[in-house]
Design a protein around this motif. Structure first.
Motif: not given
Length: 114
Positions: A25-35, A37-52
């Motif tokens: 929970l703490e990691y999730l609350e703090r990671i956005d602030a670490t990204l 300054p480096y222009d980082g952004r989430f493209l995928v953050h878990g979620g359901p997958v269709d394993c083909l």
């Protein structure tokens, strides 16, 4: 063709056996602030997958950075290194940095690398 050093770089994590609790929970609350300054952004953050093909367990996380320099600087930053143990103690997995390819990339382009 776009020069390699100007292509976006992805931080890709395949996490398994995540123990949800106060550390995560703490990691999730703090990671956005670490990204930020480096222009980082989430493209995928878990979620359901269709394993083909094959089998899949865990979660896939993909964060995009403008270039390898910023991606590496984020991972090495004191802000991220401070929270990294919160995740590492509570999940198994791998984390890699990998360059994207230009929009005009074709599968046969990898043959030129050999």
């Amino acid at each position: 063709m776009t020069p390699q050093n100007s292509l976006p770089v992805l931080a890709v994590a395949h996490l398994r056996n995540v123990t949800m609790g106060p550390d995560i929970l703490e990691y999730l609350e703090r990671i956005d602030a670490t990204l930020e300054p480096y222009d980082g952004r989430f493209l995928v953050h878990g979620g359901p997958v269709d394993c083909l093909e094959g089998s899949w367990t865990g979660d896939l996380i993909i964060i995009q950075f403008p270039d390898r320099e910023k991606a590496s600087a984020w991972y090495a930053s004191s802000e991220y290194r401070e929270i990294l143990p919160l995740r590492a103690r509570n999940a198994d997995g791998e984390v890699i940095l990998i360059e994207t390819v230009p929009a005009d990339h074709r599968a046969t382009d990898i043959l030129a690398r050999t």
